[in-house]
Design a protein around this motif. Structure first.
Motif, PDB file in Angstrom:
ATOM      1  N   ALA A  65      -7.060  -1.473  -0.953  1.00  0.00           N
ATOM      2  CA  ALA A  65      -7.033  -0.830   0.359  1.00  0.00           C
ATOM      3  C   ALA A  65      -5.631  -0.939   0.942  1.00  0.00           C
ATOM      4  CB  ALA A  65      -8.051  -1.494   1.291  1.00  0.00           C
ATOM      5  N   GLY A  66      -5.116   0.130   1.492  1.00  0.00           N
ATOM      6  CA  GLY A  66      -3.800   0.108   2.113  1.00  0.00           C
ATOM      7  C   GLY A  66      -2.703   0.517   1.145  1.00  0.00           C
ATOM      8  N   ASP A  67      -1.445   0.471   1.623  1.00  0.00           N
ATOM      9  CA  ASP A  67      -0.289   0.874   0.827  1.00  0.00           C
ATOM     10  C   ASP A  67       0.111  -0.224  -0.149  1.00  0.00           C
ATOM     11  OD1 ASP A  67      -0.187   3.233   2.229  1.00  0.00           O
ATOM     12  OD2 ASP A  67       1.215   2.448   3.729  1.00  0.00           O
TER      13      ASP A  67
END
Length: 216
Positions: free
Chosen positions: A5-7
């Protein structure tokens, strides 16, 4: 395979170049040279195979190369070096005129130290004697292989026996060459009696042939 999840940012590991590995790669490209490393790029580089192409070494000593990493990636690097090679080369003992066959007494072989990449000089008398330079070479210079050609079979000023052919008839006469040429080439000749110029095809040393239509 995990769900993220996320960059995400991925950074490849890099490190400063190792001078010993640089010189090792250079010696693979120029095994006959003595190489001294003067300076090199200080940017950290990815881990991989260092390569320097022989042709990339410039006369100034700047040598560009690369680090190969990943599947097909290249990271550009540079180095400044002093490189010298020992070789034999043929030296002119006197001025060698363009187009004139070189005699054994006009040249010698000597061992020299020099930078790689210079125009390749002839290394033996067999490569030079009897051949002619394309342009005049000064006394003391190395004789480059690329400038040597087979001498002309007829040189300007030579006396030439010319065979004039028409059908089964053959007529021989003498003429003076006004241009030089090899077998198969056309040269300009001059009739010493009439001073008229004509063209003929070189057929050998001191011999040429012409058909009546070509004489004009």
């Amino acid at each position: 395979d995990a769900a993220i999840a996320g960059d995400v940012c991925v950074e490849r590991a890099v490190r400063p170049l190792d001078p010993a590995r640089l010189v090792e790669a250079m010696r693979k490209a120029l095994p006959e040279a003595r190489i001294e490393l003067k300076d090199y790029s200080r940017y950290p580089a990815p881990e991989g195979e260092i390569e320097f192409a022989r042709a990339a070494l410039q006369p100034s000593g700047l040598w560009t190369g690369a680090v190969r990493y990943g599947k097909s990636r290249r990271f550009a690097i540079w180095a400044r070096v002093s490189a010298e090679v020992s070789r034999r080369q043929v030296i002119a003992l006197e001025t060698l005129p363009a187009g004139k066959p070189i005699a054994a007494a006009q040249v010698k072989v000597e061992a020299v130290e020099g930078r790689p990449g210079a125009m390749a000089a002839a290394q033996s008398l067999e490569e030079v004697v009897g051949r002619a330079p394309r342009r005049t070479l000064a006394k003391g210079v190395a004789v480059p292989r690329a400038l040597l050609v087979e001498p002309p079979d007829i040189e300007r000023g030579d006396k030439v026996t010319v065979e004039v052919r028409q059908g089964a008839a053959r007529l021989e006469t003498d003429a003076l060459a006004e241009t030089s040429g090899r077998v198969g080439e056309r040269i300009a000749l001059r009739n010493p009696d009439t001073q008229r110029r004509f063209l003929a095809r070189v057929e050998g040393n001191g011999r040429a042939a012409v058909a009546p239509g070509g004489a004009r």
